[in-house]
Write a protein that holds these residues in place. Structure first.
Motif, short mmCIF file in Angstrom:
data_model
loop_
_atom_site.label_atom_id
_atom_site.label_comp_id
_atom_site.label_asym_id
_atom_site.label_seq_id
_atom_site.Cartn_x
_atom_site.Cartn_y
_atom_site.Cartn_z
N GLU A 144 13.54 0.25 28.07
CA GLU A 144 12.42 -0.66 27.80
C GLU A 144 12.17 -1.59 28.99
OE1 GLU A 144 13.52 -2.71 24.24
OE2 GLU A 144 13.12 -0.99 22.95
N GLN A 145 13.24 -2.13 29.55
CA GLN A 145 13.09 -3.03 30.70
C GLN A 145 12.55 -2.29 31.92
OE1 GLN A 145 13.28 -6.33 30.69
NE2 GLN A 145 13.72 -6.20 28.52
N ALA A 146 13.01 -1.07 32.12
CA ALA A 146 12.53 -0.28 33.25
C ALA A 146 11.04 0.02 33.11
CB ALA A 146 13.33 1.03 33.36
N GLU A 147 10.63 0.36 31.91
CA GLU A 147 9.20 0.64 31.67
C GLU A 147 8.36 -0.62 31.89
OE1 GLU A 147 9.10 2.30 27.73
OE2 GLU A 147 9.89 4.23 28.41
N THR A 148 8.85 -1.75 31.43
CA THR A 148 8.13 -3.01 31.64
C THR A 148 8.01 -3.32 33.12
OG1 THR A 148 8.94 -3.87 29.53
CG2 THR A 148 8.12 -5.49 31.11
N MET A 149 9.10 -3.11 33.84
CA MET A 149 9.09 -3.40 35.27
C MET A 149 8.12 -2.47 36.00
SD MET A 149 12.40 -3.67 37.69
CE MET A 149 12.49 -5.02 38.81
N LEU A 150 8.12 -1.20 35.65
CA LEU A 150 7.20 -0.25 36.27
C LEU A 150 5.74 -0.60 35.97
CD1 LEU A 150 9.03 3.16 35.74
CD2 LEU A 150 8.55 2.02 37.91
N THR A 151 5.48 -1.01 34.76
CA THR A 151 4.12 -1.41 34.37
C THR A 151 3.68 -2.62 35.19
OG1 THR A 151 4.48 -0.61 32.13
CG2 THR A 151 2.67 -2.15 32.46
N GLN A 152 4.55 -3.60 35.32
CA GLN A 152 4.21 -4.79 36.11
C GLN A 152 3.98 -4.44 37.57
OE1 GLN A 152 7.40 -7.53 35.37
NE2 GLN A 152 6.48 -8.29 33.48
N MET A 153 4.82 -3.57 38.12
CA MET A 153 4.65 -3.18 39.52
C MET A 153 3.34 -2.42 39.72
SD MET A 153 8.58 -2.16 40.41
CE MET A 153 8.29 -1.75 42.12
N THR A 154 2.98 -1.58 38.78
CA THR A 154 1.73 -0.83 38.86
C THR A 154 0.54 -1.79 38.84
OG1 THR A 154 2.76 1.03 37.72
CG2 THR A 154 0.35 0.99 37.78
N VAL A 155 0.58 -2.75 37.94
CA VAL A 155 -0.50 -3.74 37.85
C VAL A 155 -0.61 -4.52 39.15
CG1 VAL A 155 -1.21 -5.88 36.70
CG2 VAL A 155 -0.43 -3.93 35.34
N ARG A 156 0.52 -4.92 39.71
CA ARG A 156 0.49 -5.66 40.99
C ARG A 156 -0.08 -4.81 42.11
NH1 ARG A 156 6.35 -7.81 40.61
NH2 ARG A 156 6.09 -9.34 38.97
N MET A 157 0.29 -3.55 42.14
CA MET A 157 -0.23 -2.67 43.19
C MET A 157 -1.73 -2.48 43.03
SD MET A 157 2.89 0.07 43.46
CE MET A 157 2.01 1.19 44.51
N GLU A 158 -2.20 -2.34 41.80
CA GLU A 158 -3.64 -2.21 41.56
C GLU A 158 -4.38 -3.47 41.96
OE1 GLU A 158 -3.88 -1.16 37.45
OE2 GLU A 158 -3.28 0.92 37.79
N ASP A 159 -3.79 -4.63 41.63
CA ASP A 159 -4.41 -5.91 42.02
C ASP A 159 -4.45 -6.05 43.53
OD1 ASP A 159 -4.76 -6.56 39.38
OD2 ASP A 159 -3.03 -7.93 39.26
N ALA A 160 -3.40 -5.65 44.20
CA ALA A 160 -3.35 -5.76 45.66
C ALA A 160 -4.34 -4.83 46.33
CB ALA A 160 -1.94 -5.47 46.16
N SER A 161 -4.57 -3.66 45.74
CA SER A 161 -5.50 -2.71 46.35
C SER A 161 -6.96 -3.14 46.20
CB SER A 161 -5.29 -1.32 45.76
OG SER A 161 -5.68 -1.31 44.40
N ARG A 162 -7.22 -4.06 45.31
CA ARG A 162 -8.60 -4.56 45.11
C ARG A 162 -9.03 -5.47 46.25
NH1 ARG A 162 -8.10 -6.17 38.83
NH2 ARG A 162 -7.60 -4.09 38.10
#
Length: 163
Positions: A144-162
Motif C-alpha cells: 500500500e505504501q509503495a503504491e501511494t509513493m508511486l502515485t505521488q511520484m507520478t503526479v509530481r512528474m506530470e506536474d513538472a512536465s507541464r
C-alpha cells in the motif's frame, strides 16, 4: 444627635474611611499586578523550555544520543503535536533504541503515520515506513505504501512536465 435644620448627606464618608479604601484598592491592584506578572513570566519560561527541548532534541539526534533526543522531542511534541520535522526526528530516534518485543518499532510506525497524516508527500517518512514494514514482514502494508509513493511520484512528474 443631629439638629433638625442640619442637612445630612447620604454619601458622607469620613476621611479616614476614604483613606482606608484607597489603601485597600491600591494594595489590591499591586497584588493583582504582581500575580499577573509572575504568571506571565512563568508561562514565558515554559514556552522557552519547550522550544529549548526541540533544539536540544535535534542536537542530540545529530550527535547520536537517541535516548536524550527521544526525551527532549517528546516533551516538545506534547506542546506541538503538528510539527512534522520534530515528529520525524522523534521517529528516527525511536527506531534506534530497541525495546523488548520490538515495541520501539510499533511506536516508530505510529510516529511515521502521524508524519504522513500531516504531510502525505513526506518521501523520507514514507520510505522509512516501507522499510519498517519490510523488516516486520507486513507485505500488505508495504505494498500500500509503495503504491501511494508511486502515485505521488507520478503526479509530481506530470506536474513538472507541464512547466
Amino acid at each position: 444627635m443631629s439638629m433638625p435644620n442640619e442637612e445630612v448627606s447620604i454619601m458622607s464618608v469620613r476621611p479616614k474611611t476614604v483613606r482606608r479604601l484607597a489603601i485597600l484598592s491600591a494594595a489590591t491592584l499591586v497584588t493583582v499586578g504582581s500575580v499577573g506578572f509572575f504568571w506571565h513570566r512563568e508561562r514565558q519560561r515554559g514556552f522557552e523550555e519547550i522550544e529549548s527541548a526541540r533544539r536540544t532534541g535535534f542536537d542530540a539526534l545529530q550527535k547520536g544520543e537517541a535516548e536524550t533526543a527521544i526525551a527532549d522531542l517528546r516533551k516538545y511534541i506534547t506542546a506541538h503535536p503538528d510539527d512534522v520535522q520534530a515528529l520525524f526526528a522523534l521517529a528516527q530516534a525511536r527506531v534506534s533504541v530497541p525495546q523488548p518485543n520490538n515495541a520501539h518499532l510499533g511506536e516508530t510506525r505510529q510516529l511515521l503515520l502521524q508524519v504522513l497524516s500531516l504531510d502525505a508527500a513526506h518521501v523520507e517518512a514514507r520510505r522509512q515506513l516501507m522499510s519498517l514494514y519490510a523488516r516486520a514482514r507486513f507485505s500488505k502494508e508495504l505494498q500500500e505504501q509503495a503504491e501511494t509513493m508511486l502515485t505521488q511520484m507520478t503526479v509530481r512528474m506530470e506536474d513538472a512536465s507541464r512547466f
